[in-house]
Structure formats: C-alpha cells, structure tokens
Design a protein around this motif. Sequence first.
Motif: not given
Lengths: 301, 315, 293
Positions: A4, A6-7, A10-11, B13, C172-173, C175-176, C179
């Motif tokens: 979490i 990291r998101v 870095r997002a 995830r 992270s890519f 996840e972004a 999200a």
Amino acid sequence: MSVILRVRQRAPKAKKPKAPARRLPPWAWLPGLLAFLAPSLLGPGAWAYRDPNNLVVSGSTTTLPITQAAAEGYLATRPDLRLSVSGTGTGEGLKSLIDGLVDVAGASRDILPAEAKRALDKGVRLQRHALARDSLAVVTHPDNPISDLSLDDLYRIYVGEIRNWKELGGEDRPIVAINRDSSSGTFEMWLTLVLRGARYRRDAQTQPSGGGVAYAVGGNRNAIGYVGLGFLNERVKALKIGGIGPDLQNVASGAYPLSRELYLFTQDPHSGIAQDFLNYLQGPAGREIISREGFLPPPAP
Amino acid sequence: MTDESHPPAARDRGTLLKPKLSPTEKGARFFFLVCAISALGQMLLIMVFLFTEAGRLFVSLDGEKGVSLGEFFLSQDWYPTYPSPSYGALALVAGSLSVTLLSILLAGPLGVGLAIYLSSMAGRRSREWLKPAIELLASIPSVVLGFVGMVAIAPFLQNALGLPSGLNILNASLFLAVMATPTVASLGEDALSAVPQSVQDASYALGATHWETIWKVILPASLSGLSTAVILGLGRALGETIVVLMVAGGAAQIPLSLFDSARPLTSTLAAEMGETAIGSAHYHALFALGAVLFVLTLAFNLLAHYLGKYWRRKA
Amino acid sequence: MLEAQKGFGRQRRYREQKLAFLAIRLAAGLSLGVMAAIIIYIVVNGVPALSWAFLTEFPRDNMSAGGIFPAIVGTVLLAVGALLTALPLGFGAAIYLAEYARPGPLVTAIRLGVANLAGVPSVVFGLFGLSLFVTTLGFGRSLLSGSLTLGLLILPTVTAAAEEALRQTPASFREAALALGANRWQAIRQVVLPAALPGMLTGAILALGRAAGETAPIVFTASAAYTLLLPDSIYREVMALPTHILNLATNSVHIEATRPQQFGSALVLLVLVLGLSTFAIVVRAKLRRGRQW
C-alpha cells in the motif's frame, strides 16, 4: 502494508510518463495470426501444386544438375512459368510423384516393384522417359600411383579386407573409403555392381553428393570414392576398371562396367508444361546441357 | 531484478481489490491462459509425435517384422537401406557421446576460465563490452562454423598431423567447443557473480589473496551454478547438428581414437531424413534416433537441475 | 613482524596467483581469439565475393555464378514467419505467467514445459515439423511448415525474454492503474504493456536472429536447393541462406567452383544474424540504462 505504501509513493511518478499511453491496438496481431494460420486450416491442396503454370521437379540428386541447368534454360524461353527444382533422392521423388506433389521426378534407377504397386494402388499411371546414361567413375587423389583396379579389388576395399594401398601395390598409406549417403541412387548402384549386397566397412565415411565425394577425395591422398562422370574434375583421378577407362566411347559401347540409365518419371497423363519441359530436354538445347554436365544423352531419335 | 518481491505482491492485489471481471477481462485472461498452455501442449505434442513415429519401428507393420529393442540399442550395424536392413543405433549414440564429451573437456575449462575472468578479473569497462560480445558469439550460425571446419581446419589437421582424414571427432569436437564455450561462459559468469560481495570481503579481510578468494571461496560457493552451466553447454553440443554433419566424417562406427570419424545421431538425422520415404521403416528408425536424442538431452537438463540442487544443499 | 608475513608464504602465494591468472587470461584470450579468428576468416574470404549483383541476382550456371537473392528473401520470410508464429503465443504465455498466474501445479507444469522445450535440439524440432506440418497437416515442404517449425523453436526464448521484461515493470505501475479503477486487463494493456513492450520486442529480435541462422529445422520442412522465382504463396518451398551454404559446401556439382559463393553467403548470413543480435543487445543496454523506475 508495504505494498500500500508503495502505491502511495510511486503512483504519481509512475502514472506521469505513462498517462498519454499510446493506445496499443491490443488485438492488432490477432488478425495477423489468423490470416497466417487460416489458409493452413483450409488445407493446402487448393494452393499447393494445382497452378497450371507451376512445374515442380524433384527426385534423384544425380539428375539434379541436369534438371537444374535445364530449368534455367527452359525458363529463359518461358518466363511466364514457375519452376522449382530440388533433389530429394530417387525413392522420395517417385513417392512424391505418385502422391501428386511433384510433376517430374528424376530417377537414377528404374522403378521398383513395390513403387509400381503403390502407384497401382493409388490408381496412378506412371510414364518413364529416358534422360541420359550415367556412369560411376572410381576416383582417387591425382598423386596416388594406382590407376587401375578390378571390381574385386573395389569389393575388397569397400568391405574392409584391404586397408592399405600397399596391398594393391601402391604407397604405404591407409585407405580412406568414401561412400555416398546410403539413401542415394548412386550408393544403390554401388551396392549392386560393386558390393553385390555385402555390407561396407564401418569406418567408411559418407558424403551427401558426388561433388562432396570429389572434393573430399581431391583433398586427401589416402582416399578413394566413386562419383557420376559429371562430378569429375581436375582435382581427382578417375581409375580404370579392369583396364577400361570411363570415357564416352567405353560408356556408349557398354564396355565400361559401372554404368546405368537415368530416367525422368511423370504421371500419365501429365500436364502440357511437363511435356514441354521434357521436349526441351530431349531437344538440341537439352542434349547439350546433358553432355555439358558429363552425362551421355540418349541416342537421337 | 531488485523488485524480486513484487510479483507475489502484485498477485495479492487481486484478492485485496477484487476488481470486477468484465467480459473483456475474462476473455483476455482466457486467451493468455490458452497461450501459456499451448507452450506446454507443444512439448507434449513433440513427445507424442516423436514417440509414436519412433514406436512404429518396433511393432510389426504390413506383415514386416518389427525391429527388436535389443537390436536397436545394442547393435552397431546401421545399414538402413540394405535389402535386409539393420537398425543398430549403438555406434551413432557412441558417436554423439564421444564428440560431446570431448568438446566439453575443452569448453568446460575455457568457458569457466572466461567466466572467472569476466566476473572477477576484468575491469568494469571491459566487462561491459565483453559480456554482450560473448552473447553475440553464441549466435554465430552453426552452418558457418561447420563450413570453416570443413574448408580450413580439416585440411590443416590432415596435413599438420599426417592423419588419414581431417574429418574426424577431433575436428568436430573443436567446433562444438566453440559453440558451447559462450553458453558455459555466460551462465557461469551469472553463477560466479551471484556470490555475495560480503563473502569475498570477508575472505580478503582474513588476508587471502585475490586468487585464493576466487579458488577457495567464490568457486566452491558457485559450484552448483557452474556445474549447471557446464551441463547445459554439454546439452547444446549434444543437440548440435550441422557442425557434426559437415566435419565428423559420417562413418557409423564406435570411435576409438581422436582421429576416427563418427556419425552422431544428429548428423544421421540430417543426412538421411531428407531422402527417406515417409512412413518407411527407415523413417521410423530415424524418429527412434530422434527420440533417443530427445531423452538424452532431457536427461542432461534434469541432471543440471538436480546437480544444481544437490550442490546448493551441500553448500 | 616481517617474520610473520614471510611465515604465511606471501611470495609463494603471489607466485601461485600470477600463474593462475596467467592461465585464466590464456583461457579467456584463447576462446575469444578463436571465435574472432573464425569471424575474420569469413569476412576476409567473403568480402571479395560480395557485390550488388551477388545480393540481388538469382544463382546461375549450377550455382557457380549469379547471386543469392532468393536465399536472402527466403531467410527473411522464414524468420518473419517464425516471429509471427512465436510472438502472439510467446507474448500471451508470458503475460499469463507474469500477470495472471498463481503458483500451482499448472503453472509449474507450464514452466517445466517451456524450460525443457528450450533444451530440445533443433533437429528434433525439424523432425516434429516434418511429422506434424509437412506430413500430418499436409502443408508439404513449404514456407509455412518452415515458419511454424522455427516459430516453435524460438517460442521458449521469446516467452522467457517477454516474461522477464514484464517482471521488470514495477508492481507500482499496476497498482497505480488498479487504484484508478482500471481492471486487470486495462492495467496490462494501457500501463504494463507499453512499458514492457520494448524489452519484450528486444528479446524477440534476439530470437529472430537465432531463427535466421538455424539450418537443421528447415532442411526437411522448407528448403529447396534451387528455386527460379520468389515464392508467391506460403505453400512454396523457399531457398534459405543456411541451407544454401550447406548445399553449396557439400552438395554442389563442383564444390571448389562455388567456393566464392559459399564464403559470400556465409558472410551475408553472419552479418544478418550478428547484425540483428547486435541491434537487439544495443537497444536492450540502452533500455536498461535509460530506465528510471
């Protein structure tokens, strides 16, 4: 947890360069793949060899130099045609002919009973056309003092009873016996005429073509091999067999013992263009090609 | 590489966020699964085709008696086109194994030496261009190597050593070694580089010289990776076809000296398959050779895998 | 104090080191030198044979004159066909393994399959291609059979390289994207793939180089010794550079007479294969250096 974090960290950074992401056409290669595979699912029959302006020549590697040169010459007169020439060996060539995969099959021997039966079973009639007379020359390195061997000498060399040239009155050198690949028509002729069905020595090397044999023998003073006359060149010496040399006279008269007929086979009936190609080969241009490649054309009609 | 921990995280995830599965989503997933399974299916398909075609050699067909397994594996007589043929693979297997083992005797030390040089001795600069150079050398087409062996090395060997013929297992294994060395070197370098810097530092701190560190610390620690590298190099040499076709001489005998000629499995396949009637006993015999080759390479791969594991456990 | 240092045999140990390093340098130099010598040998002998005509003409006079144009075209077509076969399957498999797969027996089996496939000798692929494509499916000896065979041959390489490239794209890519409400497929298509694609393609180009240089798989599935025209359908036999070299060097009527052609063809093949690989390696190095994540 760490994920979490990291998101959050870095997002924005990650999204920035990728936001105007080039819209990748995701299925773009799928039609490509289908286009590539689809015709194959429909079966090749429709495409493969049904083109009336396409001629496929295959068969013996011995007849290959003739058919190849003839194809070049013939195509110069008929630029509208398609021609492909390959050498697969006599047996495979005849089989492909019976299956209708090739139009003309070169053969370094006559058709075998089993092959004739196969054609009969498939309801295919084959037609044989005399192409040329071919002879095997036994070759050594030019520096080898031996110049004449009997058929029996050759037999004993190839089954391994004679292993040194001095046993034949030559130099004190081991004999390197070179064979053609055992599927070739040339080997089959050797097996019949010289080996008389006996098994060759295990240490006999193999070469895939007459050119390969000539090259290997020309570079090796210990070697002996056999090639069609078309493969003779200045780097090798052709031996006499029992006093008779492989010159055109002896071959034509039948005195030279290592000779055979070469044929072209077609289906009966065959296409007009196949007949046209055969006519070209039997005409003056074809006969010239046959002699130039080192074979004896059939007697003029 | 530094993100070693991410893929599993990314997997979690899915369960955390539970994205809704749209039809596209499902379709895409299904499509990719099919692709992945096809890779597995292909392996199975190869085995099925290879072993069924091979198996037909050993059963009676069209009233002809099948070849016995004993004859196939124990006889040296490979006379497939005779009116009364023999299909003994022993000499061909011996040919394959002899050129392969000889070549790895050369490629093993050379490749490992090159790997040590790259990982522990070369400066950063030279490593930066040497590594890709070795990768490039691994992609030299085998037909080019075989060609050089035939045109340049065979006459040279024959004249320099006074041999009956330059087409022999020595020549073949030299060029197989040229093919296998880059494989051994680049896999070996990976293995050597994987030894943690701290271990090396500890060795230096104890007063060991550079060489002692390499010999007594780095090499033992990377033995598993190195043995895998050598065996995979061996596998590459075993499966190589065109080089041995062009320079091994093609005599179907069990080679007893470096200067004997041989007929490895691969070159037999390449030389004879093109001229064999499809469906004949000879055709099936060639597939049987292919199956033997397949099993041998598989065995080498598994050996590499398990030897790696064994050394790792020991370390 | 000096006594202690001497006691450890410093001189002897350093002499040992010198010898060992000399041996390693020799091994490294020898192996690189031999390979360099082979390339130089081909270049020196091949360059005189090269000319515009050599690259753009058909062979003539039993291959002893003319050029190698159809062989070049055939090799390019076979390589492209192989890529068309391997790319969708390999990329698809890689995406599944990197993005969707959860550890389990199926994934283990798939990985085992891919890994073992990479070790299967190329001549066995040739047998498989002959048995499946040429005979069973009836495609005959053709561009299609050869492309499919080569495609299967490079499939493991393409898959492994693509998976590696996908894995190097940071989580992270994804996840972004997730999200922001994207579903898995959208995240892959719009974020992960654009980032990983250059790496995936580089791996594919390396494999392409390998396909172009392979001889054994196409000997019985695709290649003709000689065609007088370029192929106009995927069911035609084609000439190819590797088999052309093999044919000229072992199978031509007068091997010495075609020697310049052999060296020329070997040089062209070498340039083609090494050129493709160099291109891929350089691009890959740039990608690795230029990466900011």
